[in-house]
Design a protein around this motif. Structure first.
Motif, PDB file in Angstrom:
ATOM      1  N   LEU A   1       0.681  -1.195   0.090  1.00 21.92           N
ATOM      2  CA  LEU A   1       0.016   0.007   0.096  1.00 21.92           C
ATOM      3  C   LEU A   1       0.973   1.248  -0.120  1.00 21.92           C
ATOM      4  O   LEU A   1       1.698   1.137   0.480  1.00 21.92           O
TER       5      LEU A   1
ATOM      6  N   GLU B   1       0.795   5.643   0.481  1.00 25.38           N
ATOM      7  CA  GLU B   1       0.245   6.565   0.745  1.00 25.38           C
ATOM      8  C   GLU B   1       0.312   7.739  -0.237  1.00 25.38           C
ATOM      9  O   GLU B   1       1.256   7.932  -0.956  1.00 25.38           O
ATOM     10  N   THR B   2      -1.051   8.308  -0.463  1.00 24.44           N
ATOM     11  CA  THR B   2      -1.383   9.397  -1.530  1.00 24.44           C
ATOM     12  C   THR B   2      -1.777  10.463  -0.865  1.00 24.44           C
ATOM     13  O   THR B   2      -2.735  10.521   0.000  1.00 24.44           O
TER      14      THR B   2
ATOM     15  N   ASN C   1      -3.508  14.009  -1.467  1.00 22.36           N
ATOM     16  CA  ASN C   1      -4.524  14.770  -2.503  1.00 22.36           C
ATOM     17  C   ASN C   1      -4.733  16.341  -1.845  1.00 22.36           C
ATOM     18  O   ASN C   1      -5.765  16.087  -0.955  1.00 22.36           O
TER      19      ASN C   1
ATOM     20  N   GLN D   1      -6.113  15.904   1.878  1.00 24.16           N
ATOM     21  CA  GLN D   1      -6.564  14.301   2.350  1.00 24.16           C
ATOM     22  C   GLN D   1      -5.371  13.734   2.159  1.00 24.16           C
ATOM     23  O   GLN D   1      -4.531  13.930   0.985  1.00 24.16           O
ATOM     24  N   THR D   2      -5.205  12.723   2.961  1.00 26.86           N
ATOM     25  CA  THR D   2      -4.241  11.593   2.930  1.00 26.86           C
ATOM     26  C   THR D   2      -4.793  10.310   3.009  1.00 26.86           C
ATOM     27  O   THR D   2      -5.530   9.931   3.835  1.00 26.86           O
ATOM     28  N   PHE D   3      -4.444   9.411   1.984  1.00 20.22           N
ATOM     29  CA  PHE D   3      -5.145   7.892   2.043  1.00 20.22           C
ATOM     30  C   PHE D   3      -4.099   6.924   1.452  1.00 20.22           C
ATOM     31  O   PHE D   3      -3.218   7.327   1.096  1.00 20.22           O
ATOM     32  N   LEU D   4      -4.437   5.695   1.910  1.00 20.34           N
ATOM     33  CA  LEU D   4      -3.812   4.601   1.341  1.00 20.34           C
ATOM     34  C   LEU D   4      -4.399   4.050   0.252  1.00 20.34           C
ATOM     35  O   LEU D   4      -5.428   3.892   0.344  1.00 20.34           O
ATOM     36  N   LYS D   5      -3.620   3.519  -1.047  1.00 17.99           N
ATOM     37  CA  LYS D   5      -4.190   3.029  -1.996  1.00 17.99           C
ATOM     38  C   LYS D   5      -3.086   1.748  -2.276  1.00 17.99           C
ATOM     39  O   LYS D   5      -1.788   1.825  -2.059  1.00 17.99           O
ATOM     40  N   PRO D   6      -3.801   0.696  -3.247  1.00 18.23           N
ATOM     41  CA  PRO D   6      -2.646  -0.253  -3.395  1.00 18.23           C
ATOM     42  C   PRO D   6      -1.705   0.165  -4.286  1.00 18.23           C
ATOM     43  O   PRO D   6      -1.857   1.295  -5.308  1.00 18.23           O
ATOM     44  N   ASN D   7      -0.385  -0.458  -4.222  1.00 14.04           N
ATOM     45  CA  ASN D   7       0.781  -0.121  -4.597  1.00 14.04           C
ATOM     46  C   ASN D   7       0.557  -0.458  -6.456  1.00 14.04           C
ATOM     47  O   ASN D   7       0.347  -1.830  -6.452  1.00 14.04           O
ATOM     48  N   PRO D   8       0.556   0.545  -7.254  1.00 15.54           N
ATOM     49  CA  PRO D   8       0.249  -0.023  -8.508  1.00 15.54           C
ATOM     50  C   PRO D   8       1.256  -1.253  -9.286  1.00 15.54           C
ATOM     51  O   PRO D   8       0.980  -2.167 -10.230  1.00 15.54           O
TER      52      PRO D   8
END
Length: 100
Positions: free
Chosen positions: A49, A51-52, A54, A57-64
Motif C-alpha cells: 500500500l 500513501e497518496t 491529495n 487528504q491523505t489516504f492509502l491505495k494499493p501499490n500499482p
C-alpha cells in the motif's frame, strides 16, 4: 536476478535454435522476468500500500506495482505455455476394477 543465465540456457536447450520466433520468445520471457523482479524490489521498498496525498487528504491505495506484477506474471505464464513444454502425464496402470 541471479539465475537468469541458467534459465536462458535451459530455454534455449528446449527450443529449435534455428527458429527465430522461438528465440525471440526466449528473449521476451527473459525481459519480462527482469521487469517482474524489478517490480518485486519496488514493492519491497514501498510496500503493498502506498500513501497518496491529495490537497488536505491523505489516504492509502494499493501499490500499482502489485497489479503490474500480476500482469507480467500472466504474460510469463502465457509465453511458457506457448513453448509447449507441458509435462506429459504418466498413464496410470489399469486397476482390477478397470478390467471389468
Amino acid at each position: 536476478m541471479k539465475n537468469k543465465k541458467s534459465i536462458e540456457q535451459y530455454l534455449l536447450g528446449q527450443i529449435e535454435k534455428d527458429n527465430p520466433v522461438q528465440v525471440e520468445k526466449v528473449q521476451r520471457y527473459l525481459n519480462l522476468l527482469d521487469i517482474f523482479y524489478k517490480l518485486d524490489k519496488d514493492i519491497k521498498e514501498h510496500g503493498t500500500l502506498v500513501e497518496t496525498k491529495n490537497a488536505s487528504q491523505t489516504f492509502l491505495k494499493p501499490n500499482p506495482a502489485v497489479a503490474e506484477k500480476n500482469k507480467i506474471n500472466s504474460s510469463l505464464l502465457s509465453i511458457e505455455k506457448s513453448f509447449g513444454f507441458e509435462k506429459v502425464e504418466i498413464e496410470e496402470s489399469p486397476t482390477s476394477s478397470g478390467l471389468l
